[in-house]
Design a protein around this motif. Structure first.
Motif, PDB file in Angstrom:
ATOM      1  N   GLY A  67       0.824  -1.214   0.000  1.00  0.00           N
ATOM      2  CA  GLY A  67       0.000   0.000   0.000  1.00  0.00           C
ATOM      3  C   GLY A  67       0.850   1.253   0.000  1.00  0.00           C
ATOM      4  N   PHE A  68       1.970   1.238   0.775  1.00  0.00           N
ATOM      5  CA  PHE A  68       2.871   2.390   0.804  1.00  0.00           C
ATOM      6  C   PHE A  68       3.493   2.623  -0.580  1.00  0.00           C
ATOM      7  N   VAL A  69       3.944   1.529  -1.211  1.00  0.00           N
ATOM      8  CA  VAL A  69       4.593   1.633  -2.531  1.00  0.00           C
ATOM      9  C   VAL A  69       3.620   2.204  -3.552  1.00  0.00           C
ATOM     10  N   LYS A  70       2.370   1.745  -3.514  1.00  0.00           N
ATOM     11  CA  LYS A  70       1.382   2.249  -4.468  1.00  0.00           C
ATOM     12  C   LYS A  70       1.110   3.738  -4.248  1.00  0.00           C
ATOM     13  N   SER A  71       0.993   4.134  -2.974  1.00  0.00           N
ATOM     14  CA  SER A  71       0.761   5.554  -2.685  1.00  0.00           C
ATOM     15  C   SER A  71       1.926   6.402  -3.174  1.00  0.00           C
ATOM     16  N   TYR A  72       3.138   5.931  -2.950  1.00  0.00           N
ATOM     17  CA  TYR A  72       4.336   6.656  -3.366  1.00  0.00           C
ATOM     18  C   TYR A  72       4.369   6.768  -4.887  1.00  0.00           C
ATOM     19  N   ALA A  73       4.120   5.641  -5.595  1.00  0.00           N
ATOM     20  CA  ALA A  73       4.159   5.655  -7.063  1.00  0.00           C
ATOM     21  C   ALA A  73       3.086   6.576  -7.623  1.00  0.00           C
ATOM     22  N   ARG A  74       1.926   6.586  -7.019  1.00  0.00           N
ATOM     23  CA  ARG A  74       0.824   7.406  -7.519  1.00  0.00           C
ATOM     24  C   ARG A  74       1.166   8.891  -7.425  1.00  0.00           C
ATOM     25  N   ILE A  75       1.825   9.306  -6.342  1.00  0.00           N
ATOM     26  CA  ILE A  75       2.231  10.701  -6.170  1.00  0.00           C
ATOM     27  C   ILE A  75       3.236  11.104  -7.249  1.00  0.00           C
ATOM     28  N   LEU A  76       4.112  10.161  -7.642  1.00  0.00           N
ATOM     29  CA  LEU A  76       5.158  10.462  -8.628  1.00  0.00           C
ATOM     30  C   LEU A  76       4.657  10.329 -10.061  1.00  0.00           C
ATOM     31  N   GLY A  77       3.409   9.930 -10.256  1.00  0.00           N
ATOM     32  CA  GLY A  77       2.868   9.795 -11.593  1.00  0.00           C
ATOM     33  C   GLY A  77       3.175   8.464 -12.238  1.00  0.00           C
ATOM     34  N   LEU A  78       3.611   7.465 -11.465  1.00  0.00           N
ATOM     35  CA  LEU A  78       3.900   6.130 -11.985  1.00  0.00           C
ATOM     36  C   LEU A  78       2.684   5.229 -11.786  1.00  0.00           C
ATOM     37  N   ASP A  79       2.614   4.167 -12.572  1.00  0.00           N
ATOM     38  CA  ASP A  79       1.512   3.225 -12.434  1.00  0.00           C
ATOM     39  C   ASP A  79       1.666   2.460 -11.127  1.00  0.00           C
ATOM     40  N   PRO A  80       0.725   2.557 -10.204  1.00  0.00           N
ATOM     41  CA  PRO A  80       0.894   1.928  -8.895  1.00  0.00           C
ATOM     42  C   PRO A  80       0.938   0.405  -8.955  1.00  0.00           C
ATOM     43  N   ASP A  81       0.121  -0.213  -9.816  1.00  0.00           N
ATOM     44  CA  ASP A  81       0.084  -1.668  -9.873  1.00  0.00           C
ATOM     45  C   ASP A  81       1.386  -2.225 -10.451  1.00  0.00           C
ATOM     46  N   THR A  82       1.909  -1.610 -11.520  1.00  0.00           N
ATOM     47  CA  THR A  82       3.169  -2.074 -12.117  1.00  0.00           C
ATOM     48  C   THR A  82       4.318  -1.904 -11.138  1.00  0.00           C
ATOM     49  N   THR A  83       4.353  -0.764 -10.454  1.00  0.00           N
ATOM     50  CA  THR A  83       5.411  -0.513  -9.469  1.00  0.00           C
ATOM     51  C   THR A  83       5.333  -1.519  -8.339  1.00  0.00           C
ATOM     52  N   ALA A  84       4.127  -1.787  -7.845  1.00  0.00           N
ATOM     53  CA  ALA A  84       3.962  -2.736  -6.747  1.00  0.00           C
ATOM     54  C   ALA A  84       4.372  -4.135  -7.170  1.00  0.00           C
ATOM     55  N   GLU A  85       4.092  -4.513  -8.418  1.00  0.00           N
ATOM     56  CA  GLU A  85       4.448  -5.844  -8.898  1.00  0.00           C
ATOM     57  C   GLU A  85       5.963  -6.025  -8.922  1.00  0.00           C
ATOM     58  N   GLN A  86       6.703  -4.988  -9.345  1.00  0.00           N
ATOM     59  CA  GLN A  86       8.165  -5.113  -9.330  1.00  0.00           C
ATOM     60  C   GLN A  86       8.675  -5.222  -7.892  1.00  0.00           C
ATOM     61  N   PHE A  87       8.056  -4.471  -6.973  1.00  0.00           N
ATOM     62  CA  PHE A  87       8.476  -4.562  -5.570  1.00  0.00           C
ATOM     63  C   PHE A  87       8.262  -5.988  -5.055  1.00  0.00           C
ATOM     64  N   ARG A  88       7.136  -6.637  -5.430  1.00  0.00           N
ATOM     65  CA  ARG A  88       6.882  -8.007  -5.002  1.00  0.00           C
ATOM     66  C   ARG A  88       7.973  -8.952  -5.509  1.00  0.00           C
ATOM     67  N   ARG A  89       8.402  -8.745  -6.758  1.00  0.00           N
ATOM     68  CA  ARG A  89       9.421  -9.632  -7.320  1.00  0.00           C
ATOM     69  C   ARG A  89      10.764  -9.471  -6.608  1.00  0.00           C
ATOM     70  N   GLU A  90      11.027  -8.254  -6.112  1.00  0.00           N
ATOM     71  CA  GLU A  90      12.331  -7.983  -5.508  1.00  0.00           C
ATOM     72  C   GLU A  90      12.386  -8.331  -4.021  1.00  0.00           C
ATOM     73  N   THR A  91      11.279  -8.172  -3.306  1.00  0.00           N
ATOM     74  CA  THR A  91      11.329  -8.286  -1.850  1.00  0.00           C
ATOM     75  C   THR A  91      11.403  -9.741  -1.405  1.00  0.00           C
ATOM     76  N   THR A  92      11.976  -9.929  -0.229  1.00  0.00           N
ATOM     77  CA  THR A  92      12.044 -11.256   0.407  1.00  0.00           C
ATOM     78  C   THR A  92      11.052 -11.361   1.562  1.00  0.00           C
ATOM     79  N   LYS A  93      10.236 -10.334   1.754  1.00  0.00           N
ATOM     80  CA  LYS A  93       9.286 -10.354   2.872  1.00  0.00           C
ATOM     81  C   LYS A  93       8.218 -11.396   2.581  1.00  0.00           C
ATOM     82  N   PRO A  94       7.836 -12.189   3.568  1.00  0.00           N
ATOM     83  CA  PRO A  94       6.814 -13.227   3.353  1.00  0.00           C
ATOM     84  C   PRO A  94       5.451 -12.608   3.087  1.00  0.00           C
ATOM     85  N   ASP A  95       4.725 -13.222   2.186  1.00  0.00           N
ATOM     86  CA  ASP A  95       3.387 -12.756   1.844  1.00  0.00           C
ATOM     87  C   ASP A  95       2.390 -13.641   2.586  1.00  0.00           C
ATOM     88  N   ARG A  96       1.987 -13.195   3.813  1.00  0.00           N
ATOM     89  CA  ARG A  96       1.189 -14.055   4.695  1.00  0.00           C
ATOM     90  C   ARG A  96      -0.306 -13.826   4.569  1.00  0.00           C
TER      91      ARG A  96
END
Length: 290
Positions: A67-96
């Motif tokens: 949610g934070f990543v999407k809010s940040y991307a939206r403010i910068l004019g980037l696509d929130p869903d695409t940005t969030a998807e790349q963050f998911r691919r990079e992060t090691t945090k468990p998706d519980r």
């Protein structure tokens, strides 16, 4: 998954740079301060810093961070869903939890303020005090007890409280009945006992009652408070300038030199400016023997 680069306004997503670098570069290109973006998105500044620096271990659970990543991307004019998807691919945090859940930051205005809570407590306390004061008779009316002039032939000119005559009693065998008019005439002709001209004046509470005793003219209190049942106040012998005010006239007993004075009024009646002298009390009501 395709390795083809996705481009937004000249910024490559899915390339060599991690998403934090992409967001940081976009922010600098727009000339925005990170603290300003934190204020606008209501995302804590430390979380935005961790996202830019790729320090995912310090971030909260993945659904919240997404949610934070999407809010940040939206403010910068980037696509929130695409940005969030790349963050998911990079992060090691468990998706519980379900990945599709989008936890946007909660706005501060939805949370009750401490000042509002304190105001509610204060208002509740005022209501409780008002109810207690009403029960003690503090807000009673100022009506005086109904009085009638003393019957003709009385020497002291005192006034007496008007009482309802008792119901007629059945006559006893061998006792002659006296007509009501004759009984009233006989009672009027009988002089009432005089109020003592000296002796201690004592105020005694039979029930809890608020009482104020104050000076004539200045109004300065010499006693003010709630007298509990059984409490006594003896008027100083050298004071001839004191008045009494109470919200429960019928809850007080007054004596002058040991002689009881009739009640000042009804149980919850308010009386004020009652003189605490033998002459003043005699002017209000006829005394009765204890």
């Amino acid at each position: 998954m395709s390795d083809e680069l996705e481009t937004q306004d000249g910024i490559n997503l899915g390339g060599a740079r991690h998403i934090g670098e992409v967001l940081s570069a976009r922010r600098l290109e727009l000339g925005r301060e990170l603290a300003d973006i934190a204020h606008q998105t209501r995302v804590p500044l430390r979380h935005l810093t961790a996202i830019e620096e790729g320090k995912h271990d310090t971030l909260p659970a993945l659904p919240y961070t997404i949610g934070f990543v999407k809010s940040y991307a939206r403010i910068l004019g980037l696509d929130p869903d695409t940005t969030a998807e790349q963050f998911r691919r990079e992060t090691t945090k468990p998706d519980r939890v379900i990945p599709t859940m989008d936890h946007e930051p909660i706005e501060d205005v939805r949370v009750p303020t401490r000042a509002a809570a304190l105001l509610g407590i204060v208002l509740l306390g005022v209501v409780i005090l008002a109810v207690a004061a009403w029960g003690l008779g503090w807000f009673g009316g100022d009506e005086a007890p109904a009085v009638a002039e003393a019957p003709a032939g009385s020497d002291d000119g005192a006034t007496v409280a008007v009482d309802t005559p008792p119901a007629p009693q059945a006559s006893s065998p061998g006792v002659a009945e006296v007509p009501a008019t004759d009984a009233a005439t006989a009672a009027a002709a009988t002089p009432a006992p005089a109020v003592p001209t000296g002796g201690a004046i004592v105020v005694t509470a039979r029930e809890d009652a608020w009482v104020k005793i104050y000076e004539v003219g200045s109004g300065r209190s010499v006693f003010q408070g709630v007298m509990a049942a059984g409490d006594r106040y003896e008027v100083p012998a050298d004071r001839q300038d004191l008045l009494l005010w109470t919200g429960r006239a019928g809850a007080l007993d007054l004596t002058v030199g040991g002689t009881a004075i009739p009640p000042l009024g009804a149980a919850t009646q308010t009386v004020r400016d009652v003189p605490l002298t033998a002459a003043g009390l005699a002017a209000r009501a006829q005394p009765r023997a204890e």
